[in-house]
Design a protein around this motif. Structure first.
Motif, short mmCIF file in Angstrom:
data_model
loop_
_atom_site.label_atom_id
_atom_site.label_comp_id
_atom_site.label_asym_id
_atom_site.label_seq_id
_atom_site.Cartn_x
_atom_site.Cartn_y
_atom_site.Cartn_z
N LEU A 1 3.16 2.13 7.43
CA LEU A 1 2.26 1.06 7.04
C LEU A 1 0.95 1.12 7.81
O LEU A 1 -0.06 0.55 7.38
CB LEU A 1 2.94 -0.30 7.27
N GLN A 2 0.94 1.81 8.94
CA GLN A 2 -0.22 1.80 9.82
C GLN A 2 -1.43 2.48 9.22
O GLN A 2 -2.57 2.22 9.63
CB GLN A 2 0.14 2.46 11.15
N ASP A 3 -1.23 3.37 8.25
CA ASP A 3 -2.35 4.09 7.65
C ASP A 3 -2.94 3.37 6.46
O ASP A 3 -3.87 3.87 5.83
CB ASP A 3 -1.89 5.49 7.21
N GLY A 4 -2.43 2.18 6.12
CA GLY A 4 -2.98 1.42 5.01
C GLY A 4 -4.37 0.90 5.33
O GLY A 4 -4.86 1.00 6.46
N ASP A 5 -5.02 0.32 4.33
CA ASP A 5 -6.35 -0.26 4.51
C ASP A 5 -6.19 -1.72 4.93
O ASP A 5 -6.05 -2.61 4.08
CB ASP A 5 -7.14 -0.16 3.20
N TRP A 6 -6.16 -1.94 6.23
CA TRP A 6 -6.01 -3.29 6.77
C TRP A 6 -7.39 -3.95 6.82
O TRP A 6 -8.21 -3.64 7.69
CB TRP A 6 -5.40 -3.24 8.16
N SER A 7 -7.67 -4.87 5.88
CA SER A 7 -8.95 -5.57 5.90
C SER A 7 -8.97 -6.63 6.99
O SER A 7 -10.03 -7.12 7.38
CB SER A 7 -9.24 -6.20 4.53
N SER A 8 -7.79 -7.01 7.49
CA SER A 8 -7.63 -7.89 8.65
C SER A 8 -6.21 -7.67 9.14
O SER A 8 -5.43 -6.98 8.48
CB SER A 8 -7.85 -9.36 8.25
N PRO A 9 -5.83 -8.23 10.29
CA PRO A 9 -4.45 -8.07 10.73
C PRO A 9 -3.42 -8.73 9.82
O PRO A 9 -2.22 -8.56 10.04
CB PRO A 9 -4.45 -8.74 12.12
N ARG A 10 -3.87 -9.43 8.77
CA ARG A 10 -2.94 -10.07 7.84
C ARG A 10 -2.93 -9.46 6.45
O ARG A 10 -2.00 -9.71 5.69
CB ARG A 10 -3.27 -11.57 7.72
N PHE A 11 -3.97 -8.69 6.09
CA PHE A 11 -4.08 -8.18 4.73
C PHE A 11 -4.16 -6.65 4.74
O PHE A 11 -4.94 -6.07 5.51
CB PHE A 11 -5.31 -8.75 4.03
N MET A 12 -3.38 -6.03 3.87
CA MET A 12 -3.36 -4.57 3.82
C MET A 12 -3.08 -4.11 2.41
O MET A 12 -2.27 -4.68 1.69
CB MET A 12 -2.30 -4.04 4.79
#
Length: 326
Positions: free
Chosen positions: A137-148
Motif C-alpha cells: 500500500l505504501q507505493d499508492g498515491d497518498w494525497s494525505s495520510p487518510r486518502f490513497m
C-alpha cells in the motif's frame, strides 16, 4: 483487493458478486466516499467481527466446483497467455513465494512520503479466494495520510499460471485496476471505494480485540501487523458479513534497510507449498506474477527536486523503517 474477481468487476458467482479486496471504482478523480457524519456513525457503532469464518469459504458449490475450475491450469493455456502476452506487454516478472528476498526488497523500495507507517510492508491476502497473493500500500498515491489511490497493476501479485490469475491481470491492465482507500478519523477503519453494493473495509486489529474460529479456538493475530478485510451486505454498521479475510504483513524494511520477514511469512510459505489435499484448495501458488512500481520520471532522470508533490502520484525511495518486531 482487486478490481474484480472476474473480468468486468461486476460478474457474479452463484447469484452473488464476489468482492476481492476491491471490485473498484475507476473514475479519474479522488472523491470522498464517506461524509463526516457517516464516519461518525460508523466509528461509533461498527464493531469488527469476533468470529473468523470467511463466508466465501463456506459455500459448497464455489469450493467444490467453481474455485477449482478458475484455479486450474487448463492444459497450459493460462501459462501461454502469461508468457507470450502479459509478460512482454505488462513488463511482468514471475517470482516465487519460496524465494522472496529479492522481489520483496523491490516491492519495498518505493514509498509515498505521506503513507502512514502502519501501512508500510508487504501484505498477504490470507483466505482471499481469488488468485491474488501479496501487495503493498505504501507505493499508492497518498494525497494525505487518510486518502490513497493505487493501481493493482503494480506491486500486486496474482497466481502466475492459472485461469483466475490471468483474468485478473487482463482486468487490471484493461480497466486500470484503480482502488480508492479512505482512512477514518479514528484511525482504525479504512473504507474501500468499490463498484459493488454493500460496504467494504479494512479494520486494524487492536490490542484487546478478540477473534476466534467457529469452534471457539483463538485466531492468532499481531496488532500492528494484521488487519481484517471485511465486506458487509449493506452500507450500515454491523450488517451481515459477506466476505472476510486477513491482510497480514509478511515483510518490511528494518532500520538498516534490510528485508525482515515476519512469522506470518512462514504461514504464507506453507500455504504456497500446499497441494490440493483433504478437499481444501491452496489459495495461493508459489509462482506469482507481478509488475513492480516504477521510479517517477523526475527521479529516474536525476532531477534534484527530490520528493514529488502528492498530487503527482510520485514515489520516493523507501526510508528504512522498523515498525514492529517480527
Amino acid at each position: 483487493l482487486s478490481q474484480g474477481a472476474l473480468p468486468t468487476g461486476r460478474c457474479h458467482t452463484a447469484g452473488r458478486a464476489e468482492p476481492t479486496m476491491s471490485a473498484v471504482a475507476h473514475d479519474s478523480e479522488t472523491k470522498t466516499a464517506i461524509t463526516p457524519a457517516e464516519w461518525e456513525e460508523w466509528e461509533s457503532q461498527a464493531h469488527p467481527p469476533t468470529i473468523y469464518q470467511p463466508p466465501q469459504k463456506m459455500a459448497a458449490f464455489e469450493m467444490n466446483c467453481l474455485y477449482p475450475c478458475l484455479r486450474s491450469y487448463c492444459c497450459g493455456v493460462p501459462a501461454c497467455v502469461r508468457c507470450c502476452v502479459l509478460k512482454p506487454c505488462c513488463n511482468q516478472r514471475i517470482v516465487s513465494i519460496s524465494q522472496p528476498d529479492e522481489w520483496f526488497a523491490e516491492m519495498l523500495s518505493r514509498t509515498h512520503p505521506l503513507c502512514p507507517d502502519k501501512y508500510k510492508g508487504v501484505f498477504w491476502m490470507m483466505d482471499n479466494v481469488a488468485s491474488e497473493g501479496v501487495n503493498t500500500l505504501q507505493d499508492g498515491d497518498w494525497s494525505s495520510p487518510r486518502f490513497m489511490r493505487k493501481s493493482a497493476k503494480y506491486n500486486w501479485t496474482v497466481d502466475a499460471y492459472n485461469i483466475w490469475g490471468s483474468i485478473l491481470s487482463c482486468n487490471f491492465w484493461q480497466r486500470g485496476g484503480v482502488h480508492q482507500f479512505e482512512l477514518g478519523p479514528g484511525g482504525k477503519w479504512m473504507n474501500i471505494k468499490v463498484l459493488l453494493p454493500g460496504s467494504h473495509w479494512i479494520y486494524e486489529l487492536q490490542p484487546g480485540d478478540k477473534l476466534s474460529r467457529p469452534d471457539g479456538s483463538p485466531m492468532d493475530f499481531i496488532p500492528g501487523h494484521d488487519f481484517l478485510r471485511v465486506s458487509y451486505v449493506e452500507q450500515a454498521p454491523n450488517s451481515e458479513v459477506h466476505y472476510m479475510y486477513l491482510l497480514r504483513r509478511v515483510a518490511y524494511l528494518d532500520a538498516q534497510g534490510r528485508v525482515v520477514k515476519t512469522k506470518a511469512y512462514d504461514e504464507l510459505l506453507e500455504a504456497a507449498r500446499r497441494c490440493c489435499a483433504h478437499g481444501q484448495l491452496p489459495f495461493i501458488t508459489d509462482a506469482q506474477a507481478v509488475t513492480f512500481a516504477k521510479m517517477p520520471q523526475q527521479q529516474r532522470m536525476g532531477d534534484a527536486v527530490g520528493v514529488l508533490q502528492p498530487s503527482s502520484g510520485g514515489l520516493t525511495p523507501a526510508p528504512p523503517t522498523d515498525p514492529i518486531p517480527a
